[in-house]
Design a protein around this motif. Structure first.
Motif, short mmCIF file in Angstrom:
data_model
loop_
_atom_site.label_atom_id
_atom_site.label_comp_id
_atom_site.label_asym_id
_atom_site.label_seq_id
_atom_site.Cartn_x
_atom_site.Cartn_y
_atom_site.Cartn_z
N ALA A 98 0.80 -1.23 0.00
CA ALA A 98 0.00 0.00 0.00
C ALA A 98 0.83 1.28 0.00
N LEU A 99 2.12 1.20 0.31
CA LEU A 99 2.95 2.41 0.39
C LEU A 99 3.42 2.77 -1.02
N THR A 100 2.52 3.39 -1.78
CA THR A 100 2.71 3.58 -3.21
C THR A 100 2.58 5.04 -3.61
N VAL A 101 3.49 5.47 -4.48
CA VAL A 101 3.42 6.79 -5.10
C VAL A 101 3.10 6.58 -6.58
N PRO A 130 4.47 8.21 1.41
CA PRO A 130 4.60 6.74 1.44
C PRO A 130 6.06 6.29 1.58
N VAL A 131 6.97 7.03 0.96
CA VAL A 131 8.39 6.66 1.05
C VAL A 131 8.90 6.86 2.47
N LEU A 132 8.55 7.98 3.09
CA LEU A 132 9.00 8.24 4.45
C LEU A 132 8.36 7.24 5.43
N VAL A 183 8.64 -1.70 2.14
CA VAL A 183 8.96 -1.40 0.73
C VAL A 183 8.02 -0.32 0.22
N ALA A 184 8.60 0.72 -0.36
CA ALA A 184 7.81 1.76 -1.02
C ALA A 184 7.82 1.49 -2.52
#
Length: 396
Positions: free
Chosen positions: A135-138, A172-174, A182-183
């Motif tokens: 879910a940590l997506t840009v 999401p990256v931070l 994992v981003a």
């Protein structure tokens, strides 16, 4: 049924059309975590070997969970004693292994390839297996800003109390850095170069500075063990926003190629189209011969050469497996909800819709394909291709 009951009925429908990989395959992920207790990189939910098995499948073998790791009787359903892990990505196992090694070595992973080659799906599967969430997506676009890679602010709190950890909004990256996950960055080359380069220091230093919080413990965020970045880029997007040399050096590039085996591609199209039609509330009832013909057309136009070796003028549009899935799903929905004829009759119209997406001249190329391989197969006596040849007028 009363009017009230009719109004309330839709509440019984599924809450979501599609589940993320970590939910769709939760049983497999939990099983593999218990099955393979070998060494794993810090912060990883599965061993690298189990990640590869999750993505590529167990090769038809039923994996047996050791008795010592099974839930005692009476402790709920627990995990199955044995499980055959289904393949989820159709491609080279060696490619998946290189991707896993890249992430384990704390390198950025960049999946490149033509549109529709399952880069995003592979990214999602890898993230779900490595850290338990995709879910940590840009989503990269021309309008993506540095905030999507670094951080933003809750401006109400910022005005009320000034810069503080509470007012900081993690990207999401931070968030992935803080939690060791994992981003994912989709379509990184759609972002402007100066935005892309926000990742340079993150990937090299494994930390992110927050100057506004200087003098506090929150001024520097270090990446927790397990942090990684998976990005995707379409080859057709090269030159839109070319990556800088500095950023390229922080990624290992892996090319995701179209599916080489025709039978494997047909099986994938059938499986995914079936899932789409079932989510639409119907059964998939497209004949296998129609699917075979559909996939053959896509493969011929994609490669510029027919299975018989005849030259084919390739359209500018990418005739991807993903597009084939969408056409097959459309045929399935039509057969279920708008019956009244041979579903094969709908194929030319849907193909025309695909090839017209990029270049109007592709219409003529599709007609040329009909006048070439389709006609020659019809002349060889194939009833399926004879019917498609008779439908040439539908391409006008």
């Amino acid at each position: 049924m009363t009017k009230t009951e009719q109004t309330a009925a839709p509440a019984a429908l599924p809450a979501r059309q599609a589940l993320p990989a970590e939910e769709r395959h939760a049983t497999e992920l939990a099983f593999l975590a218990a099955y393979d207790d070998g060494p794993r990189p810090p912060g990883w939910a599965l061993t690298p070997r189990a990640v590869v098995t999750f993505v590529c499948g167990s090769g038809g073998e039923t994996l047996e969970l050791p008795a010592s790791r099974r839930a005692p009787a009476g402790d709920g359903p627990g995990l199955p004693a044995g499980l055959m892990v289904a393949p989820k990505f159709v491609g080279e196992r060696a490619l998946v292994e290189r991707c896993v090694v890249t992430l384990a070595g704390e390198r950025g992973l960049l999946l490149v390839g033509e549109p529709g080659t399952a880069k995003s799906m592979l990214s999602e599967l890898l993230a779900a297996a490595v850290c338990g969430t995709s879910a940590l997506t840009v989503q990269g676009t021309a309008g993506t800003t540095e905030d999507a890679f670094r951080y933003g602010w809750n401006y109400a709190l910022l005005l009320a109390q000034g810069p503080s950890r509470q007012a900081l909004v993690d990207s999401p990256v931070l968030a992935a850095m803080r939690s060791g996950r994992v981003a994912r960055v989709e379509e990184i080359t759609r972002c402007l170069p100066e935005v892309q380069d926000a990742l340079v220091s993150i990937l090299s230093d494994r930390r992110l500075s927050v100057p506004e919080l200087a003098g506090t413990a929150d001024a520097l965020v270090g990446a927790a063990p397990g942090f990684g970045v998976i990005a995707t880029a379409n080859l057709r997007d090269r030159g839109v926003s070319e990556m800088s040399a500095a950023l390229k050096r922080r990624f290992n590039f892996e090319t995701v190629a179209p599916i080489a085996d025709a039978d494997a591609e047909t099986a994938l199209v059938r499986g995914q189209a079936t899932a789409v039609v079932e989510r639409a509330g119907a059964s998939f009832a497209v004949d296998d011969a129609v699917l075979d013909a559909l996939v053959t057309v896509f493969r011929d136009l994609r490669s510029g050469r027919s299975a018989e070796g005849w030259d084919v003028e390739r359209p500018g549009t990418v005739m991807s497996t993903a597009e084939a899935v969408q056409v097959a799903a459309s045929l399935g929905v039509s057969a279920a909800y708008l019956p009244g004829g041979d579903v094969l009759d709908l194929v030319p119209g849907h193909l025309l819709g695909v090839v017209r997406k990029d270049d109007p001249a592709d219409h003529a190329r599709l007609l040329g394909y009909w006048d070439g391989p389709v006609r020659r197969r019809a002349e060889d006596g194939s009833a399926m291709w004879r019917r498609l040849w008779d439908l040439r007028e539908n391409l006008r």
